[in-house]
Write an enzyme that holds these catalytic residues in place. Structure first.
Site, PDB file in Angstrom:
ATOM      1  N   GLU A  60       3.390   5.360  13.244  1.00  0.00           N
ATOM      2  CA  GLU A  60       3.836   6.701  12.880  1.00  0.00           C
ATOM      3  C   GLU A  60       2.816   7.780  13.167  1.00  0.00           C
ATOM      4  O   GLU A  60       3.178   8.909  13.537  1.00  0.00           O
ATOM      5  CB  GLU A  60       4.271   6.739  11.406  1.00  0.00           C
ATOM      6  CG  GLU A  60       5.628   6.109  11.145  1.00  0.00           C
ATOM      7  CD  GLU A  60       5.631   4.588  11.215  1.00  0.00           C
ATOM      8  OE1 GLU A  60       4.531   3.996  11.231  1.00  0.00           O
ATOM      9  OE2 GLU A  60       6.715   3.980  11.248  1.00  0.00           O
ATOM     10  N   ALA A  84      12.351   7.946   5.799  1.00  0.00           N
ATOM     11  CA  ALA A  84      11.405   8.971   5.349  1.00  0.00           C
ATOM     12  C   ALA A  84      10.138   8.344   4.788  1.00  0.00           C
ATOM     13  O   ALA A  84       9.040   8.875   4.936  1.00  0.00           O
ATOM     14  CB  ALA A  84      12.055   9.849   4.282  1.00  0.00           C
ATOM     15  N   HIS A 127      12.705   2.446   0.869  1.00  0.00           N
ATOM     16  CA  HIS A 127      13.736   3.001   1.742  1.00  0.00           C
ATOM     17  C   HIS A 127      14.565   4.045   1.005  1.00  0.00           C
ATOM     18  O   HIS A 127      15.710   4.290   1.353  1.00  0.00           O
ATOM     19  CB  HIS A 127      14.659   1.900   2.268  1.00  0.00           C
ATOM     20  CG  HIS A 127      14.010   1.000   3.266  1.00  0.00           C
ATOM     21  ND1 HIS A 127      13.072   0.067   2.921  1.00  0.00           N
ATOM     22  CD2 HIS A 127      14.144   0.892   4.613  1.00  0.00           C
ATOM     23  CE1 HIS A 127      12.673  -0.596   4.012  1.00  0.00           C
ATOM     24  NE2 HIS A 127      13.305  -0.105   5.043  1.00  0.00           N
TER      25      HIS A 127
HETATM   26  C1  LIG Z   1       4.964   1.284   9.340  1.00  0.00           C
HETATM   27  C2  LIG Z   1       6.404   0.935   9.545  1.00  0.00           C
HETATM   28  N1  LIG Z   1       7.161   1.685  10.332  1.00  0.00           N
HETATM   29  C3  LIG Z   1       8.469   1.400  10.522  1.00  0.00           C
HETATM   30  C4  LIG Z   1       9.044   0.331   9.910  1.00  0.00           C
HETATM   31  C5  LIG Z   1      10.557   0.066  10.088  1.00  0.00           C
HETATM   32  N2  LIG Z   1      10.741  -1.277  10.610  1.00  0.00           N
HETATM   33  C6  LIG Z   1      11.093  -2.299   9.814  1.00  0.00           C
HETATM   34  S1  LIG Z   1      11.025  -3.776  10.602  1.00  0.00           S
HETATM   35  C7  LIG Z   1      10.621  -3.020  12.063  1.00  0.00           C
HETATM   36  C8  LIG Z   1      10.361  -3.853  13.262  1.00  0.00           C
HETATM   37  C9  LIG Z   1       9.272  -4.835  12.975  1.00  0.00           C
HETATM   38  O1  LIG Z   1       8.995  -5.578  14.100  1.00  0.00           O
HETATM   39  P1  LIG Z   1       7.991  -6.766  14.044  1.00  0.00           P
HETATM   40  O2  LIG Z   1       6.668  -6.315  13.549  1.00  0.00           O
HETATM   41  O3  LIG Z   1       7.995  -7.411  15.388  1.00  0.00           O
HETATM   42  O4  LIG Z   1       8.568  -7.738  12.931  1.00  0.00           O
HETATM   43  P2  LIG Z   1       9.919  -8.579  12.984  1.00  0.00           P
HETATM   44  O5  LIG Z   1      10.931  -7.838  12.174  1.00  0.00           O
HETATM   45  O6  LIG Z   1      10.312  -8.749  14.403  1.00  0.00           O
HETATM   46  O7  LIG Z   1       9.550  -9.874  12.354  1.00  0.00           O
HETATM   47  C10 LIG Z   1      10.517  -1.648  11.902  1.00  0.00           C
HETATM   48  C11 LIG Z   1      10.181  -0.704  12.976  1.00  0.00           C
HETATM   49  C12 LIG Z   1       8.226  -0.427   9.085  1.00  0.00           C
HETATM   50  N3  LIG Z   1       8.692  -1.477   8.418  1.00  0.00           N
HETATM   51  N4  LIG Z   1       6.922  -0.114   8.913  1.00  0.00           N
END
Ligand SMILES: Cc1ncc(C[n+]2csc(CCOP(=O)(O)OP(=O)(O)O)c2C)c(N)n1
Ligand SMILES: Cc1ncc(C[n+]2csc(CCOP(=O)(O)OP(=O)(O)O)c2C)c(N)n1
Ligand SMILES: [Mg+2]
Ligand SMILES: [Mg+2]
Lengths: 322, 354, 322, 354
Positions: A60, A84, A127
């Site tokens: 972010e 947010a 969330h």
């Molecule tokens: C700092 C942050 N930004 C955005 C999100 C929203 N988000 C939830 S899961 C995800 C993807 C996560 O990908 P990865 O790290 O590869 O984990 P996976 O779900 O594939 O195990 C995102 C962008 C978050 N959880 N944390």
């Protein structure tokens, strides 16, 4: 005028701005092929290509920081935080880099940060947050929070065209629930002007975002009392005149928001009234807000912390009887 | 430009056809001297109580900012660090405005709104640093994204210290730059310390090696050799300009003053300081050019006269009007970044050919 | 009782806690060999060793995140942000990880984050911030802001011993300017209790931190008016009873702080009074704060934005005359 | 433990003397089956409208969490990710409490305060994840700092995804771990996607290579081979326990479901999914053990019966009392982390010897 959901209106507004101004572009996580977690940018990548609809890495500060850089170079980036809540991870770039840029060195930062915010659907502590007050307390940012589809589109356009960084809170609960007529084409709702959602003379409920609908519902039939509902729309700049005018007219004010109480926007509104409209008040300025606690996940718990129609009714009736 | 003196020979990097003319080389020395003289004057003003707050300088690191910024073209953009006054001077900021900035005068670059080295002259293509390190690395990526989107052959350069490499934003910037192959040049000034913290408490492995895991070249140069810095920077800038993506340049140097003027540096081994003092970047370059017949004394004298005049101008500037204190929080219009000066002879040649 | 500066009192309090409880340790940038940017931990590394006085890398999320981990494992970390301003870089760990831990899973996070805050010495926009309201608006954090050496020591001890994450604002302007008697040995000033800095009957100035001294000076001789000065000391929990009691007694309240106005702690205090002590008020609740702008560097500009003795005097006289 | 079935042979890693007994190997299969069955039940409950909010699972990644968490000792600590139900089960969380958690019941691990996989049972040495990724990596470093300061031979394990490697906190954690040589094991679950974002938009170079620039070993294993994951994890855990510092283990795997139950995965090439489906970690391991004579059908049946009973229990649990909604924001005391279960036979042997 076509009818749209709040979500469609945001999407429509963003698309219009991108069509009209090629410096406008979007960046955020999963906004491209996936169209965004809430589908605001659905189809955008096909129309505008991957450069203008950038699927950014999960970072972010990078999203907001890159937007600052692009903005000072004449672009008009629109960042999406997936929720947010994640703005806390880009907080530093927003409050220290973007917010203070013009004050310190006269550089405009025409960027928008979209924050899908708010609770009501078992999103839990990460969330459901309503972080607006952090940004009200970070001079240099404008902050808006539309409650209707028409405002959502018009305020987004105004945010994008504004030469300052604007935090745009879009309430997730309204995405598919709020519907209304939305003008086609480009238009702007000016930042800093509240809207009288319902005129009234005996009591004012000041609110913004999703809670405007709660305010309207709660005061729709309050034993016949004439209740004004003021939708702030813009938290920075705050429409002080509209707030004070309504307070002076009705002499009784309830301030309602979904965010937690202490140092929330409700505190600011109440303090403003307590200082500037003291003589006109016929009763205490009452706040109805979430208590100072994270938003719980389980439905009965979440309902208990988020202001409900009944809570607002009760507060209004008590104040009317004061 | 000190044209009265004999010119040294032109040199090039032997490969990419990057050349420094004799005048360029004199300019490199002159900017280093100008940086040092301006900072020395600033320190004097600080000691005289004319500079409010703290005082930071780049003593001993002149070759880094001068060598790297010299590689930038007029339309390139720079996010300059607190040790990099030389880069500001190369972009065209007058020393007097820097001194006025330090003193909080109305004619300082930020008109008293910010202080120290927290400034950038937007009319000269600079985005002033914030104190949070290394936040500007991400801003530089954003500048580069704008260039990339508009298919402009332009480059953003950003500087950060060894300490800042520990911060998450350093990673986010280099990662994003690698993924998007952004036209950005990261100049890492390893001056051995982050405030009082030595390298070994900041990272376990030399951070120049990170470049390879972000997918772009990382080069390490002697940060006290202005020409070495220049050639590394010019190569990186031109690669970026041609679409070849980012570069990390680590300049090994030493912070010869305390973190700020309040810092007595008792945590720095005296022996270490002495070793680096013997390698002063200005002395070394001066010797080199003098050996080539350049009258460096004349350059020194000219720089001194310039800074004297600039300081006099700065001291004559008024303090800002208190009534303006809360002005400018919000922009009313969109003032754009302007272009900077670009003293490298290449740009004059290009302009002549255009 | 020995006399100490505010700085010495903080240092003394921290040292006492470290001597007494070996789970207490410090982490932050340059706190070891250098003794910290403001020398709070001067000499600590010699007494406690580099493990308990950790010169952390330049990474605020790392400092706060590591403290959370150590705290849930039974340690009592005390983080130093080099300046309060840098807490924006560790914001996410503080508001999302530390603050919500106990609510979500019943784990105590006994950690303290020290924030050298405030302006008045040409620190400029990045070395002068007063970020307390962000944390008041982040449920799960306690927030304290001492104004005297004795409170500084006692509140620090209480913060360290508290099972919750506590944000401890130490005002840089007081470091060497505030002096006073400080008891030797260990003692605690309980979190959540305001202090009557001066009793009075005609008007109350509610403040905290450095501004308490401004409040006292400004109201010392106000044409003979009897002015109460309430030093909040603790912003979360807020001593609502003390605020309301004083407001009810004097009927006129000025709220004073150095932080920017909108959604600041002053808004919360004013809103509280406007709601709970409405009937007792004989005049508007007046806020004296910095305007909504970054803190400028140049002395005349900085003086213009930070509340000065004269600003407070003027506000009090006006309210007294109301 | 499915003791009715024939035992497979014990195996070891051939070098460090790390051994899996036949019972251990059966346990690995059983935990993977239990994870899948619990998640399948959760998904059913979600489709029945009994799980509020969203639904996330670790379909296809069972070998990662089971193989890695199995290497932990009782006093080690775990910060478990949303795809890692297997790790919770190994620490001793009952499936019923997981299902109750998903349904927001009072008997869920967070008693309805948080949902989904955002939990950790503090009594079993787990610190529940926050949604912000990969924040727990830093918390794990903090746990490890406590162990290091107290000279305790204990280890913290933390999991994060490929997407999370782009975030600054990932860097801060690995950098700090490298500088302090912390007893922490980073398990990177590369399931090819971060939500809809494929690897090539997250990083330019395989992130396992970062370990070397942080100064510690990085190993890449087949994340669908539970024993390979286990041996890599056990080696890393024991190295950390002996003071050898951190390790990064990249487990290459595939997220076989959408990011959440709402996600139709249209962005994933069907062919890619099919390739990975043929490499299902449970099927593969089941075949292996069956070839060794294990009655895997009996294990499956036992797991099914267990999950049926647990689900029944969970469904009988009440919703939390709304009056408690705002309770617990602040702690009144210092409840400490408890120790977890540690089914690896090594710990029983050690306890017997002690
Ligand atoms: C700092 C942050 N930004 C955005 C999100 C929203 N988000 C939830 S899961 C995800 C993807 C996560 O990908 P990865 O790290 O590869 O984990 P996976 O779900 O594939 O195990 C995102 C962008 C978050 N959880 N944390
Ligand atoms: C995010 C952040 N945290 C803390 C500080 C306080 N601080 C100012 S300079 C400094 C040391 C910087 O070291 P380095 O990056 O090596 O730069 P140098 O000053 O040596 O050029 C610190 C810790 C800061 N500026 N930014
Ligand atoms: Mg340094
Ligand atoms: Mg992934």
């Amino acid at each position: 005028m076509p009818e749209m959901t709040y979500l469609q209106a945001i999407s429509d507004g963003l698309r219009e701005e991108m069509r009209h101004d090629e410096t406008v572009f979007c960046l955020g996580e999963d906004i491209g092929a996936f169209g965004g977690a809430f589908k605001i940018t659905e189809g955008f990548i096909d129309e505008f290509g991957p450069d203008r609809v950038w699927d950014a890495p999960l970072a972010e500060n990078a999203i907001i920081g890159a937007a600052v850089g692009a903005a000072v170079e004449g672009m008009r980036p629109v960042c999406e935080m997936q929720f947010a809540d994640f703005v806390a991870c880009g907080f530093d770039q927003l409050v220290n880099v973007a917010a203070k840029m013009h004050y310190r060195q006269g550089l405009a930062v025409p960027m928008t940060v979209r924050l899908p915010s708010g609770g009501g659907f078992s999103g839990g502590p990460f969330h459901s947050q309503n972080p607006e007050a952090w940004f009200v307390q970070a001079p240099g940012l404008k902050v808006v929070a539309p409650s209707t589809p028409a405002d959502a589109k018009g305020l987004l356009a105004a945010a994008i065209r504004d030469p300052n960084p604007v935090v745009y809170l879009e309430h997730k609960h309204l995405y598919r629930r709020a519907r209304g007529e939305v003008a086609e084409g480009r238009y702007e709702i000016p930042l800093g002007r509240a809207r009288v959602a319902r005129e009234g003379s005996e009591l004012t409920v000041v609110s913004y975002g999703a809670m405007v609908h709660i305010a309207l519902e709660a005061t729709d039939d309050l034993d016949g009392a004439s209740v004004e509902v003021l939708d702030l729309r813009s938290l920075v700049p705050l429409d002080r005149e509209a707030i004070l005018a309504s307070a002076r007219k009705t002499s009784k004010v309830v301030v309602l928001h979904e965010a937690t109480r202490s140092c929330g926007v409700g505190a600011e509104v109440a303090a403003l009234i307590a200082q500037e409209a003291f003589e006109d008040l016929d009763g205490p300025v009452v706040r109805v807000t979430a208590p100072d606690c994270p938003t719980p996940f389980s439905p009965p718990l979440e309902r208990a912390v988020l202001p409900q129609v009944d809570d607002v009714r009760r507060a209004c009736l008590e104040l009317l009887a004061y | 430009m000190a044209t009265t003196t004999a010119r040294p020979a032109a040199i090039d990097d032997g490969a990419a056809g990057i050349e420094l003319t004799g005048d360029d080389r004199i300019a490199l020395l002159r900017y280093m001297l100008l940086m040092r003289a301006t900072e020395e004057r600033g320190l004097t003003l600080y000691r005289q109580g004319k500079v409010p707050g703290s005082f930071y300088d780049g003593r001993g690191q002149e070759a880094v900012s001068v060598g790297s910024a010299f590689a930038l073209g007029p339309r390139d953009r720079a996010c300059i660090l607190h040790r990099d006054l030389g880069a500001h001077l190369i972009r065209g900021v007058r020393p007097g405005r820097v001194l006025a900035q330090m003193m909080g005068r109305a004619s300082g670059v930020t008109a008293g709104k910010d202080g120290n080295m927290h400034f950038g002259d937007r009319e000269l293509g600079c985005v002033g640093m914030v104190s949070m390190l290394p936040d500007m690395a991400l801003v530089a990526c954003g500048l580069a994204i704008a260039f990339q989107m508009r298919r402009e052959p332009r480059v953003a350069m950003t500087w950060f210290g060894d300490g800042a490499t520990a911060n998450g934003q350093c990673h986010e910037a280099m990662n994003v730059a690698g993924v998007r192959r952004l036209p950005v040049v990261f100049v890492l000034e390893n001056n051995q310390f982050a405030y009082s913290t030595p390298n070994e408490r900041e990272f376990a492995v030399d951070p120049v090696r990170r470049a390879e895991v972000y997918g772009f070249p990382g080069v390490k140069v002697d940060g006290n050799d202005v020409e070495a810095v220049f050639f590394a920077a010019a190569e990186a800038v031109e690669r970026a300009r041609r679409g070849g993506g980012p570069t990390l340049i680590e300049c090994e140097t030493m912070r010869m003053h305390g973190h700020g003027a309040h810092d007595d540096m008792r945590y720095v081994p005296r022996e270490l300081l002495e070793r680096w003092a013997a390698r002063d970047p200005i002395d070394a370059y001066e010797r080199k050019l003098r050996a080539d017949g350049v009258d460096t004394d004349a350059i020194r004298a000219a720089v001194k006269a310039e800074v004297d005049a600039e300081a006099e101008w700065a001291l004559a500037q008024p303090m800002p009007d208190p009534a303006t204190a809360a002005d400018g929080v919000f922009a009313g219009a969109d003032p754009l970044l302007g272009d900077g000066e670009a003293p490298w002879s290449r740009w004059r040649r290009e302009a002549a050919h255009a």
